[in-house]
Motif scaffolding. Structure first.
Motif, mmCIF file in Angstrom:
data_model
loop_
_atom_site.group_PDB
_atom_site.id
_atom_site.type_symbol
_atom_site.label_atom_id
_atom_site.label_comp_id
_atom_site.label_asym_id
_atom_site.label_seq_id
_atom_site.Cartn_x
_atom_site.Cartn_y
_atom_site.Cartn_z
ATOM 1 N N GLN A 102 -0.180 -1.562 -6.664
ATOM 2 C CA GLN A 102 -1.286 -1.703 -7.613
ATOM 3 C C GLN A 102 -1.080 -0.743 -8.785
ATOM 4 O OE1 GLN A 102 -5.265 -0.955 -6.105
ATOM 5 N NE2 GLN A 102 -6.063 -0.631 -8.159
ATOM 6 N N GLY A 103 -0.745 0.502 -8.485
ATOM 7 C CA GLY A 103 -0.481 1.466 -9.548
ATOM 8 C C GLY A 103 0.690 1.044 -10.406
ATOM 9 N N ASN A 104 1.724 0.450 -9.790
ATOM 10 C CA ASN A 104 2.864 -0.026 -10.570
ATOM 11 C C ASN A 104 2.456 -1.160 -11.499
ATOM 12 O OD1 ASN A 104 5.887 0.145 -10.930
ATOM 13 N ND2 ASN A 104 5.680 -2.022 -10.440
ATOM 14 N N LEU A 121 0.824 -1.210 0.000
ATOM 15 C CA LEU A 121 0.000 0.000 0.000
ATOM 16 C C LEU A 121 0.857 1.258 0.000
ATOM 17 C CD1 LEU A 121 -2.722 -1.164 2.552
ATOM 18 C CD2 LEU A 121 -2.982 -1.002 0.064
ATOM 19 N N ASP A 122 1.902 1.273 0.808
ATOM 20 C CA ASP A 122 2.749 2.456 0.908
ATOM 21 C C ASP A 122 3.471 2.761 -0.401
ATOM 22 O OD1 ASP A 122 1.982 2.744 3.524
ATOM 23 O OD2 ASP A 122 3.880 2.046 4.391
ATOM 24 N N HIS A 123 3.774 1.735 -1.179
ATOM 25 C CA HIS A 123 4.509 1.919 -2.433
ATOM 26 C C HIS A 123 3.609 1.839 -3.663
ATOM 27 C CE1 HIS A 123 7.726 0.963 0.440
ATOM 28 N NE2 HIS A 123 8.534 1.593 -0.379
ATOM 29 N N ASP A 124 2.298 1.843 -3.461
ATOM 30 C CA ASP A 124 1.324 1.824 -4.563
ATOM 31 C C ASP A 124 1.687 0.780 -5.623
ATOM 32 O OD1 ASP A 124 -0.853 2.471 -6.162
ATOM 33 O OD2 ASP A 124 0.200 4.111 -7.193
#
Length: 474
Positions: free
Chosen positions: A337-339, A332-335
């Protein structure tokens, strides 16, 4: 190629270990490659075998190494927890289990959610079926054709995939419906809207065959073992309208699709969000990043329908909960999902471009970092598991690990790297896979009379036209 001295080989090497494996383990325990490899360590998106060969990992231990190999936060959490207490069981309060359950309940989207932890996806789906059949007082269950939900007696009973269903005996009466495979079957020629309408009509027809109450529909939003196939977005929302009229529960099997792997959504069910969240959600694999963690999320009234005592000896273990909480926090902290969305989109397009001129490639499909490449015999269109096996070998020889699946024939390459994959690693892996596909599908000249065909490369040895796998230890 010399073996990396930093990686000591075990007695007898891989061949000796393979012989010992075959002597004491079940014959049906599948191994990849003609000469199976032993993975000894990993870092980031790479793993090393016992001969010191480095591989870019595009399968993550079957979608389980979700964030990265040897992720420092997870390793630290495991070591610190192991130094305090390894085990307690669910008979005692476990602060980390409660904290993880709170986060998963909120992320699930299910109102008034309760979470039960297990040790695997199989056990999670088994528990979900127990809940649904108890809550509905029926052993009739709907499942999707081409599906896979685990290897226990109950989950095999709802697996619509002949290659992974070893028995017809079952504790359940399972009714299979269309919709999991878009590009094959009687509705493949239809538009997406017409496909959904036809599948809904099929669902109505199947329910007409049921003997009274049906407990639940269990479905993977993207079929994993089935070859990363999926219906058009909105199918399960349309199904949900029918299910709700009959009081039938919807179980979303998120063992492979959860935690943002598809990029567009955190859960696979969210591609069908018009129908709202499922009644029951199952998860496993990636949340533990290699530790044995699975679980079930359900509405309180469903979860609490068991009017008996129950515990879990190993579900919710202090060590696995610490690992999962650290892993989820990192994701969650490093996103990530977005990556998965940012890196996965170009990866899919690069693979489609590379496969465009290859007659053996029937389809490249997927979303995020969940990509399937379906292989078929040119001219006939029949699935080609032989080609898939050949590509797997070629990719390994070039320093890339991928998986395979697809119905009962295993003719689909499965690409599912850790969600922290970089753009450069995605390009590297796509190029290696493209080269492996070209090599495995190129017409081969027959050997001249009296000439032997070229021998397969030895373990750790690359074919003449292949770049050598990296050799440095992490």
């Amino acid at each position: 190629m010399s073996r990396d001295p930093a990686v000591p080989a075990g007695p007898g090497g891989a061949a000796g270990l393979h012989a010992r494996h075959r002597a004491v383990l079940p014959g049906w325990l599948t191994l990849y490659y003609e000469r199976p490899i032993e993975l000894t360590h990993g870092e980031g998106r790479h793993v090393w075998d016992a001969d010191g060969n480095r591989y870019l990992d595009f399968f993550g231990g079957i979608l389980t190494t979700m964030t990265a190999h040897a992720l420092p936060e997870v390793a630290k959490a495991v070591a610190e927890q192991a130094g305090r207490i390894l085990h307690s069981s669910t008979l005692y309060l476990n602060r980390t289990m409660v904290e993880l359950a709170e986060r998963i309940a909120e992320l699930s989207g299910i109102p008034d959610a309760r979470v039960f932890f297990t040790t695997s996806g199989t056990e999670a789906n088994d528990a979900a079926l127990l809940l649904a059949t108890t809550y509905r007082r029926s052993n009739q269950v709907l499942a999707m054709r081409n599906s896979y939900h685990g290897r226990s007696f109950a989950t095999v009973a709802v697996t619509g995939n002949r290659g992974w269903s070893p028995t017809s005996l079952s504790p359940l009466q399972t009714l299979y419906v269309h919709g999991g495979v878009r590009a094959r079957g009687p509705y493949a020629h239809l538009s997406d809207a017409a496909f959904i309408d036809a599948c809904v009509a099929d669902l109505h027809d199947v329910l007409g065959q049921a003997h009274g109450t049906v407990a639940a529909l269990i479905a993977e939003p993207v079929q994993g073992v089935g070859g990363f196939t999926s219906p058009p977005d909105g199918l399960f929302a349309a199904f949900r309208e029918v299910l709700d009229r009959h009081g039938i529960l919807w179980i979303s099997d998120e063992v492979q699709t959860g935690w943002g792997r598809t990029g567009d959504h955190f859960w696979g069910w969210q591609a069908h969000a018009a129908g709202g969240p499922p009644d029951v959600l199952t998860f496993a694999k990636g949340i533990g990043n290699g530790m044995s963690v699975g679980g079930v999320v359900a509405r309180a009234e469903v979860m609490n329908c068991l009017a008996v005592n129950s515990i879990s000896t190993f579900g919710g273990s202090p060590v696995t909960m610490a690992a999962a909480l650290a892993n989820l926090t990192h994701l969650l902290d490093h996103d990530l999902q977005g990556n998965a969305r940012r890196v996965g989109g170009p990866l899919i397009e690069r693979l489609r471009a590379a496969c465009a001129g290859l007659p053996a490639v029937r389809e490249v499909r997927g979303r995020g970092l969940m990509v399937g490449i379906e292989l078929a015999e040119p001219g006939t269109g029949r699935p080609s598991p032989e080609t898939a096996a050949a590509v797997l070998e070629e990719a390994r020889a070039r320093g890339l690990l991928v998986g395979k699946g697809g119905g009962h024939d295993s003719s689909v390459l499965r690409v599912a790297p850790p969600l922290s994959l970089t753009a450069a690693e995605a390009e590297e892996g796509a190029d290696i896979l493209a080269a492996a596909l070209r090599a495995a599908t190129a017409p081969r000249a027959a050997p001249a009379p009296g000439e032997s065909p070229p021998a397969a490369p030895a373990p750790g040895e690359s074919p003449p036209d292949a770049p050598a796998p990296g050799r440095s230890a992490p």
